[in-house]
Write a protein that holds these residues in place. Structure first.
Motif, PDB file in Angstrom:
ATOM      1  N   TYR A  82     -20.014  -7.512 -20.814  1.00  0.00           N
ATOM      2  CA  TYR A  82     -21.335  -8.191 -20.263  1.00  0.00           C
ATOM      3  C   TYR A  82     -20.682  -9.847 -20.320  1.00  0.00           C
ATOM      4  O   TYR A  82     -20.264 -10.294 -21.064  1.00  0.00           O
ATOM      5  CB  TYR A  82     -22.323  -8.381 -21.025  1.00  0.00           C
ATOM      6  N   LYS A  83     -20.784 -10.245 -18.999  1.00  0.00           N
ATOM      7  CA  LYS A  83     -20.775 -11.832 -18.849  1.00  0.00           C
ATOM      8  C   LYS A  83     -22.250 -12.392 -18.804  1.00  0.00           C
ATOM      9  O   LYS A  83     -22.759 -12.445 -17.997  1.00  0.00           O
ATOM     10  CB  LYS A  83     -19.813 -12.043 -17.526  1.00  0.00           C
ATOM     11  N   ASN A  84     -22.325 -13.291 -19.973  1.00  0.00           N
ATOM     12  CA  ASN A  84     -23.590 -13.748 -20.108  1.00  0.00           C
ATOM     13  C   ASN A  84     -23.905 -15.254 -19.369  1.00  0.00           C
ATOM     14  O   ASN A  84     -22.869 -15.978 -19.590  1.00  0.00           O
ATOM     15  CB  ASN A  84     -24.003 -13.686 -21.682  1.00  0.00           C
ATOM     16  N   PHE A  85     -24.896 -15.473 -19.223  1.00  0.00           N
ATOM     17  CA  PHE A  85     -25.322 -16.919 -18.764  1.00  0.00           C
ATOM     18  C   PHE A  85     -24.346 -17.265 -17.575  1.00  0.00           C
ATOM     19  O   PHE A  85     -23.958 -18.681 -17.688  1.00  0.00           O
ATOM     20  CB  PHE A  85     -25.335 -17.718 -19.854  1.00  0.00           C
ATOM     21  N   ASN A  86     -23.731 -16.472 -16.516  1.00  0.00           N
ATOM     22  CA  ASN A  86     -22.711 -17.073 -15.663  1.00  0.00           C
ATOM     23  C   ASN A  86     -23.165 -17.009 -14.341  1.00  0.00           C
ATOM     24  O   ASN A  86     -22.681 -17.553 -13.434  1.00  0.00           O
ATOM     25  CB  ASN A  86     -21.439 -16.249 -15.894  1.00  0.00           C
ATOM     26  N   LEU A  87     -24.108 -16.104 -13.970  1.00  0.00           N
ATOM     27  CA  LEU A  87     -24.979 -16.110 -12.606  1.00  0.00           C
ATOM     28  C   LEU A  87     -26.089 -16.867 -12.558  1.00  0.00           C
ATOM     29  O   LEU A  87     -27.054 -16.396 -13.435  1.00  0.00           O
ATOM     30  CB  LEU A  87     -25.142 -14.727 -12.125  1.00  0.00           C
ATOM     31  N   THR A  88     -26.512 -17.486 -11.485  1.00  0.00           N
ATOM     32  CA  THR A  88     -27.403 -18.223 -11.441  1.00  0.00           C
ATOM     33  C   THR A  88     -28.708 -17.712 -10.698  1.00  0.00           C
ATOM     34  O   THR A  88     -28.377 -16.837  -9.647  1.00  0.00           O
ATOM     35  CB  THR A  88     -27.322 -19.824 -10.498  1.00  0.00           C
ATOM     36  N   GLY A  89     -29.827 -17.663 -11.252  1.00  0.00           N
ATOM     37  CA  GLY A  89     -31.046 -17.267 -10.551  1.00  0.00           C
ATOM     38  C   GLY A  89     -31.945 -18.187 -10.312  1.00  0.00           C
ATOM     39  O   GLY A  89     -31.569 -19.343  -9.995  1.00  0.00           O
ATOM     40  N   SER A  90     -33.195 -17.954  -9.790  1.00  0.00           N
ATOM     41  CA  SER A  90     -34.299 -18.928  -9.357  1.00  0.00           C
ATOM     42  C   SER A  90     -35.456 -18.438  -9.717  1.00  0.00           C
ATOM     43  O   SER A  90     -35.719 -17.228 -10.138  1.00  0.00           O
ATOM     44  CB  SER A  90     -33.971 -19.253  -7.838  1.00  0.00           C
ATOM     45  N   GLN A  91     -36.217 -19.469  -9.803  1.00  0.00           N
ATOM     46  CA  GLN A  91     -37.822 -19.132  -9.979  1.00  0.00           C
ATOM     47  C   GLN A  91     -38.692 -20.347  -9.324  1.00  0.00           C
ATOM     48  O   GLN A  91     -38.251 -21.490  -9.156  1.00  0.00           O
ATOM     49  CB  GLN A  91     -38.196 -19.145 -11.452  1.00  0.00           C
ATOM     50  N   VAL A  92     -39.938 -19.846  -8.831  1.00  0.00           N
ATOM     51  CA  VAL A  92     -41.038 -20.889  -8.267  1.00  0.00           C
ATOM     52  C   VAL A  92     -42.155 -20.597  -8.953  1.00  0.00           C
ATOM     53  O   VAL A  92     -42.408 -19.199  -9.409  1.00  0.00           O
ATOM     54  CB  VAL A  92     -40.987 -20.717  -6.793  1.00  0.00           C
ATOM     55  N   ALA A  93     -43.109 -21.330  -9.415  1.00  0.00           N
ATOM     56  CA  ALA A  93     -44.253 -21.162 -10.019  1.00  0.00           C
ATOM     57  C   ALA A  93     -45.464 -22.285  -9.899  1.00  0.00           C
ATOM     58  O   ALA A  93     -45.117 -23.336  -9.222  1.00  0.00           O
ATOM     59  CB  ALA A  93     -43.936 -21.591 -11.496  1.00  0.00           C
ATOM     60  N   LEU A  94     -46.522 -21.857  -9.764  1.00  0.00           N
ATOM     61  CA  LEU A  94     -47.839 -22.541  -9.545  1.00  0.00           C
ATOM     62  C   LEU A  94     -48.247 -22.714 -10.983  1.00  0.00           C
ATOM     63  O   LEU A  94     -48.356 -21.789 -11.979  1.00  0.00           O
ATOM     64  CB  LEU A  94     -48.795 -21.594  -8.984  1.00  0.00           C
ATOM     65  N   GLU A  95     -48.528 -24.109 -11.375  1.00  0.00           N
ATOM     66  CA  GLU A  95     -48.854 -24.555 -12.782  1.00  0.00           C
ATOM     67  C   GLU A  95     -50.386 -25.014 -12.650  1.00  0.00           C
ATOM     68  O   GLU A  95     -50.827 -25.736 -11.927  1.00  0.00           O
ATOM     69  CB  GLU A  95     -48.244 -25.480 -13.186  1.00  0.00           C
TER      70      GLU A  95
END
Length: 294
Positions: A82-95
């Protein structure tokens, strides 16, 4: 009668003088004195509404490993890497946040897209002819989309315009979508020469392979910057998955993936998350008020 006129005139003059003095005080301090602020609970509370967006890195923490292929005695099988913390994801949120006396309770509905990958290798060699060798390399990338509902408790450490804070909480995730891509390449010496090959990637929908929902805990820190009546926020969080992110019932049900020897391990997902946000106060929006009263 003249006495009444005189009393009315004196009252009007006094009223005008008091009103003028009140206007001067309001210009110097629209929200009142510091003592009034501290004693007035209304001025110690605030509702914030805004949005956040950012990027994340994912670690798949293996609880138990599984495989479709049972290798023969003369085969070499590498465990999944496993290659950990190597691919970037994304997120968007309402706070949506409620603040009072340094503490905040925040609900942040989030659309969370994460990516992680692992690789494994199979090698077969003819016992009678060591030059007859076949090597297969598998690269597996997972992409998951979840609708999440985090509940966080924040504490403002200090400051006025620039306010650092710490926070901790829990989140619950409901699956929206999942995909998997498998790339196979290798080297074939069995044909009498060096033959390198790479197959076309296998792209499949993987909703059934992942859990329909899971939950975890999170903790982090950040800083708020008050720009007039707008608050800018920058934060980083570490999230730890507490339940399995994969489906144990559907591990072998995708025929295309089983055909290339893939079976998803029992995993929990951990994330490093960075977000930037913009928040607006729901109270004190008039020009005479500020987001911070002290």
């Amino acid at each position: 009668m003249k006495k009444y006129y005189l009393l009315i005139l004196i009252s009007a003059l006094l009223t005008t003088q008091v009103y003028a003095q009140a206007r001067k005080v309001n210009k110097r301090n629209p929200t009142g004195t510091a003592a009034a602020k501290k004693s007035n609970p209304f001025l110690q509370k605030q509702f914030w509404l805004g949005f956040k967006a950012g990027t994340n890195l994912t670690q798949a923490k293996v609880q138990e490993s599984y495989s479709v292929i049972v290798p023969p005695p003369n085969a070499i099988v590498d465990v999944k890497n496993y290659k950990n913390f190597n691919l970037t994801g994304s997120q968007v949120a309402l706070e949506v946040t409620f603040y009072t006396k340094g503490f905040s309770i925040s609900v942040q509905p989030t659309y969370f897209h994460s990516r992680f990958e692992y690789a494994n290798r199979y090698e077969w060699m003819d016992a009678n002819s060591p030059t007859n060798l076949l090597t297969l390399n598998y690269k597996q990338e997972q992409q998951t989309d979840y609708a999440e509902l985090p509940l966080l408790v924040k504490y403002d450490i200090a400051g006025s315009v620039l306010r650092p804070f710490v926070q901790a909480g829990v989140y619950y995730a409901i699956q929206v979508n999942a995909n998997k891509a498998v790339t196979v390449n290798g080297v074939d010496y069995a044909s009498g020469g060096l033959n390198e090959f790479e197959n076309d990637p296998i792209l499949v929908g993987a909703e059934d392979l992942f859990a329909k929902n899971y939950w975890g805990i999170s903790a982090g820190a950040g800083v708020n910057y008050n720009l007039g009546n707008v608050r800018l926020t920058l934060e980083g969080n570490y999230r730890m998955g507490m339940s399995l992110a994969n489906s144990t019932e559907n591990r072998y049900k995708n025929d295309r993936l089983a055909g290339v020897g893939d079976a998803l391990d029992d995993i929990k997902l951990n994330n490093i998350v960075f977000s930037f946000g913009c928040l607006f106060p729901m109270r004190y929006l008039a020009s005479g008020f500020k987001t911070l009263d002290r």
